[in-house]
Enzyme design. Structure first.
Site, PDB file in Angstrom:
ATOM      1  N   HIS A 124       0.808  -1.223   0.000  1.00 57.42           N
ATOM      2  CA  HIS A 124       0.000   0.000   0.000  1.00 57.42           C
ATOM      3  C   HIS A 124       0.838   1.267   0.000  1.00 57.42           C
ATOM      4  O   HIS A 124       0.336   2.332   0.343  1.00 57.42           O
ATOM      5  CB  HIS A 124      -0.972  -0.008   1.193  1.00 57.42           C
ATOM      6  CG  HIS A 124      -1.989  -1.124   1.117  1.00 57.42           C
ATOM      7  ND1 HIS A 124      -2.686  -1.593   2.203  1.00 57.42           N
ATOM      8  CD2 HIS A 124      -2.411  -1.851   0.050  1.00 57.42           C
ATOM      9  CE1 HIS A 124      -3.502  -2.572   1.820  1.00 57.42           C
ATOM     10  NE2 HIS A 124      -3.346  -2.754   0.526  1.00 57.42           N
ATOM     11  N   CYS A 151       5.309  19.838  -6.439  1.00 60.39           N
ATOM     12  CA  CYS A 151       6.418  19.097  -7.030  1.00 60.39           C
ATOM     13  C   CYS A 151       7.584  20.030  -7.362  1.00 60.39           C
ATOM     14  O   CYS A 151       7.375  21.083  -7.972  1.00 60.39           O
ATOM     15  CB  CYS A 151       5.917  18.398  -8.296  1.00 60.39           C
ATOM     16  SG  CYS A 151       7.202  17.585  -9.264  1.00 60.39           S
TER      17      CYS A 151
HETATM   18  C1  BJW Z   1      -2.771  -7.084  16.684  1.00 62.56           C
HETATM   19  C2  BJW Z   1      -2.189  -6.264  17.624  1.00 62.56           C
HETATM   20  C3  BJW Z   1      -1.041  -6.761  18.241  1.00 62.56           C
HETATM   21  C4  BJW Z   1      -3.885  -5.217  16.910  1.00 62.56           C
HETATM   22  N1  BJW Z   1      -0.575  -7.953  17.888  1.00 62.56           N
HETATM   23  N2  BJW Z   1      -2.314  -8.263  16.365  1.00 62.56           N
HETATM   24  C5  BJW Z   1     -12.955  -7.721  -3.604  1.00 62.56           C
HETATM   25  C6  BJW Z   1     -14.142  -7.774  -2.889  1.00 62.56           C
HETATM   26  C7  BJW Z   1     -14.650  -6.637  -2.262  1.00 62.56           C
HETATM   27  C8  BJW Z   1     -13.983  -5.414  -2.344  1.00 62.56           C
HETATM   28  C9  BJW Z   1     -12.806  -5.353  -3.062  1.00 62.56           C
HETATM   29  C10 BJW Z   1     -12.316  -6.490  -3.694  1.00 62.56           C
HETATM   30  N3  BJW Z   1     -11.150  -6.161  -4.304  1.00 62.56           N
HETATM   31  C11 BJW Z   1     -10.913  -4.853  -4.064  1.00 62.56           C
HETATM   32  C12 BJW Z   1     -11.916  -4.338  -3.327  1.00 62.56           C
HETATM   33  C13 BJW Z   1     -12.051  -2.941  -2.850  1.00 62.56           C
HETATM   34  C14 BJW Z   1     -11.131  -2.625  -1.690  1.00 62.56           C
HETATM   35  C15 BJW Z   1     -11.448  -3.520  -0.498  1.00 62.56           C
HETATM   36  O1  BJW Z   1     -10.774  -4.473  -0.183  1.00 62.56           O
HETATM   37  N4  BJW Z   1     -12.496  -3.182   0.218  1.00 62.56           N
HETATM   38  C16 BJW Z   1     -12.876  -3.956   1.403  1.00 62.56           C
HETATM   39  C17 BJW Z   1     -12.930  -3.045   2.607  1.00 62.56           C
HETATM   40  C18 BJW Z   1     -14.135  -4.694   1.122  1.00 62.56           C
HETATM   41  N5  BJW Z   1      -9.726  -2.761  -2.086  1.00 62.56           N
HETATM   42  C19 BJW Z   1      -9.125  -1.837  -2.791  1.00 62.56           C
HETATM   43  O2  BJW Z   1      -9.722  -0.845  -3.168  1.00 62.56           O
HETATM   44  C20 BJW Z   1      -7.680  -2.060  -3.139  1.00 62.56           C
HETATM   45  N6  BJW Z   1      -7.511  -1.866  -4.526  1.00 62.56           N
HETATM   46  C21 BJW Z   1      -7.780  -2.812  -5.441  1.00 62.56           C
HETATM   47  O3  BJW Z   1      -8.005  -3.968  -5.136  1.00 62.56           O
HETATM   48  O4  BJW Z   1      -7.763  -2.355  -6.740  1.00 62.56           O
HETATM   49  C22 BJW Z   1      -8.472  -3.082  -7.731  1.00 62.56           C
HETATM   50  C23 BJW Z   1      -9.974  -2.943  -7.481  1.00 62.56           C
HETATM   51  C24 BJW Z   1     -10.530  -1.735  -7.106  1.00 62.56           C
HETATM   52  C25 BJW Z   1     -11.909  -1.621  -6.815  1.00 62.56           C
HETATM   53  C26 BJW Z   1     -12.729  -2.740  -6.886  1.00 62.56           C
HETATM   54  C27 BJW Z   1     -12.152  -3.983  -7.254  1.00 62.56           C
HETATM   55  C28 BJW Z   1     -10.767  -4.067  -7.562  1.00 62.56           C
HETATM   56  C29 BJW Z   1      -6.815  -1.031  -2.432  1.00 62.56           C
HETATM   57  C30 BJW Z   1      -6.840  -1.155  -0.957  1.00 62.56           C
HETATM   58  C31 BJW Z   1      -6.044  -0.018  -0.336  1.00 62.56           C
HETATM   59  C32 BJW Z   1      -6.124  -0.018   1.179  1.00 62.56           C
HETATM   60  N7  BJW Z   1      -5.623   1.217   1.677  1.00 62.56           N
HETATM   61  C33 BJW Z   1      -5.486   1.397   3.106  1.00 62.56           C
HETATM   62  C34 BJW Z   1      -5.000   2.838   3.360  1.00 62.56           C
HETATM   63  C35 BJW Z   1      -3.518   2.974   2.991  1.00 62.56           C
HETATM   64  C36 BJW Z   1      -3.008   4.349   3.203  1.00 62.56           C
HETATM   65  C37 BJW Z   1      -3.158   4.807   4.639  1.00 62.56           C
HETATM   66  O5  BJW Z   1      -2.704   4.138   5.585  1.00 62.56           O
HETATM   67  O6  BJW Z   1      -3.716   5.875   4.810  1.00 62.56           O
HETATM   68  O7  BJW Z   1      -4.563   0.454   3.642  1.00 62.56           O
HETATM   69  S1  BJW Z   1      -6.994   1.050   4.017  1.00 62.56           S
HETATM   70  C38 BJW Z   1      -6.190   0.337   5.411  1.00 62.56           C
HETATM   71  O8  BJW Z   1      -6.575  -1.055   5.518  1.00 62.56           O
HETATM   72  C39 BJW Z   1      -4.687   0.353   5.089  1.00 62.56           C
HETATM   73  C40 BJW Z   1      -4.269  -1.005   5.580  1.00 62.56           C
HETATM   74  O9  BJW Z   1      -3.059  -1.391   4.970  1.00 62.56           O
HETATM   75  C41 BJW Z   1      -5.452  -1.875   5.227  1.00 62.56           C
HETATM   76  C42 BJW Z   1      -5.513  -3.168   5.979  1.00 62.56           C
HETATM   77  O10 BJW Z   1      -5.688  -2.943   7.326  1.00 62.56           O
HETATM   78  P1  BJW Z   1      -5.010  -3.924   8.393  1.00 62.56           P
HETATM   79  O11 BJW Z   1      -3.562  -3.855   8.308  1.00 62.56           O
HETATM   80  O12 BJW Z   1      -5.624  -5.255   8.295  1.00 62.56           O
HETATM   81  O13 BJW Z   1      -5.409  -3.165   9.755  1.00 62.56           O
HETATM   82  P2  BJW Z   1      -6.725  -3.327  10.670  1.00 62.56           P
HETATM   83  O14 BJW Z   1      -6.789  -2.148  11.559  1.00 62.56           O
HETATM   84  O15 BJW Z   1      -7.917  -3.625   9.856  1.00 62.56           O
HETATM   85  O16 BJW Z   1      -6.462  -4.631  11.533  1.00 62.56           O
HETATM   86  C43 BJW Z   1      -5.455  -4.688  12.512  1.00 62.56           C
HETATM   87  C44 BJW Z   1      -5.418  -6.120  13.049  1.00 62.56           C
HETATM   88  O17 BJW Z   1      -4.335  -6.228  13.948  1.00 62.56           O
HETATM   89  C45 BJW Z   1      -6.690  -6.522  13.814  1.00 62.56           C
HETATM   90  O18 BJW Z   1      -7.097  -7.801  13.359  1.00 62.56           O
HETATM   91  C46 BJW Z   1      -6.242  -6.575  15.273  1.00 62.56           C
HETATM   92  O19 BJW Z   1      -6.908  -7.591  16.019  1.00 62.56           O
HETATM   93  C47 BJW Z   1      -4.780  -6.889  15.113  1.00 62.56           C
HETATM   94  N8  BJW Z   1      -3.923  -6.380  16.184  1.00 62.56           N
HETATM   95  N9  BJW Z   1      -2.967  -5.080  17.713  1.00 62.56           N
HETATM   96  C48 BJW Z   1      -1.276  -8.680  16.940  1.00 62.56           C
HETATM   97  N10 BJW Z   1      -0.405  -6.025  19.191  1.00 62.56           N
HETATM   98 ZN    ZN Z   2       5.776  16.888 -11.002  1.00 62.93          ZN
END
Ligand code: BJW
Ligand code: ZN
Length: 244
Positions: A124, A151
């Site tokens: 990401h 830029c």
């Molecule tokens: C601990 C702990 C400790 C706590 N020890 N554990 C298929 C189906 C449905 C939807 C889609 C699909 N394909 C794509 C999509 C759309 C979308 C998507 O997935 N939506 C869903 C929400 C349904 N995906 C996208 O848009 C992606 N693009 C894409 O696929 O392009 C093609 C496409 C587009 C559109 C449609 C179809 C295809 C891009 C996704 C980009 C995500 N961006 C973010 C922001 C990044 C920039 C920023 O930070 O500002 O990325 S969102 C946010 O979520 C961030 C993270 O990397 C990401 C994942 O989160 P993560 O890491 O899992 O964090 P949490 O908070 O959710 O969980 C933390 C976990 O840790 C928890 O489980 C806790 O229990 C645990 N934890 N402390 C161990 N100490």
């Molecule tokens: Zn530029």
């Protein structure tokens, strides 16, 4: 999780790792939580206080770049003094032991590289990089940015070099990630809620290709039942025990 079943599960993971030549780790926000980085979902998560659609989509940036930059500049300030924790360091140690190791992270905080991990794929993007919306130039910039940074080459508006919802991941990065997931013998999934695609499908994908898949998380996730082992607890406490 009681100590006896924890010990049994640790032994299973250690054995799988010791047999594997190709190992992949997939990390999410939870691995950085003990460094002080806020996660996205859950009680104290960023998306509890802010709406993702207002801040982490290309539409939001087109509508109000100042607001989006305010959010990212606030997070840059928050992240700047934070250091890698024991979980990041355990993955550095693991990389040193495994013949072929790849760390795939959804995190944009840069803490894996700061810890010393070398083979890192940032799915990401990285909050310390900016990209020009005009000429596409990507640069690293850790300085304090103005409200609307421009830029240096073409004067265009800069944006954070991160992947927002609805945006495609870098195809080269994605391709490399899936190839590694398909060919690894063991996959460790650490601190991700498994809600965001395409990262969320990597565990099952590895499983279908015959890999041993273990998960470390504070709580169960949607795919927990489909993995070989889940360790419930803090990554900073459990991962050093896995690697030791
Ligand atoms: C601990 C702990 C400790 C706590 N020890 N554990 C298929 C189906 C449905 C939807 C889609 C699909 N394909 C794509 C999509 C759309 C979308 C998507 O997935 N939506 C869903 C929400 C349904 N995906 C996208 O848009 C992606 N693009 C894409 O696929 O392009 C093609 C496409 C587009 C559109 C449609 C179809 C295809 C891009 C996704 C980009 C995500 N961006 C973010 C922001 C990044 C920039 C920023 O930070 O500002 O990325 S969102 C946010 O979520 C961030 C993270 O990397 C990401 C994942 O989160 P993560 O890491 O899992 O964090 P949490 O908070 O959710 O969980 C933390 C976990 O840790 C928890 O489980 C806790 O229990 C645990 N934890 N402390 C161990 N100490
Ligand atoms: Zn530029």
């Amino acid at each position: 999780m009681d100590e006896k079943s924890l010990k049994e599960n640790l032994a299973v993971i250690r054995q799988a790792l010791s047999r594997a030549h190709r190992v992949v780790a997939l990390t999410g926000a939870g691995i950085s939580a003990e460094s002080g980085v806020p996660t996205f979902r859950g009680a104290e998560g960023l998306w509890r206080h802010y709406r993702a659609t207002d801040l982490a989509t290309p539409e939001a940036f087109a509508r109000d770049p100042r607001l989006v930059w305010e959010f990212y500049n606030w997070r840059r300030d928050l992240l700047a003094p934070l250091r890698p924790n024991a979980a990041h360091l355990a993955l550095v140690e693991l990389e040193g032991r495994v013949p072929e190791f790849l760390l795939i992270t959804q995190n944009i905080d840069g803490l894996h590289r700061a810890a010393g991990s070398r083979q890192v794929l940032e799915l990401h993007g990285n909050i310390w990089q900016v990209r020009c919306t005009g000429c596409g130039r990507i640069t690293e910039d850790r300085t304090l940015l103005p409200e609307l940074p421009a830029c240096g080459a073409c004067g265009g508006l800069l944006r954070p070099h991160v992947v927002w919802f609805g945006e495609s991941l870098d195809p080269m990065v994605l391709n490399r990630a899936f190839k590694a997931v398909e060919s690894c013998q063991a996959l460790l999934i650490i601190g991700t809620s498994g809600n965001v695609q395409p990262a969320a499908s990597m565990g099952l994908h590895a499983r279908r290709h015959g890999a041993f898949v273990a998960e470390i998380n504070l709580e169960a996730t949607p795919a927990t039942g489909a993995y070989d082992v889940t360790l419930l607890g803090k990554a900073g406490e459990l991962l050093p025990r896995v690697v030791r």
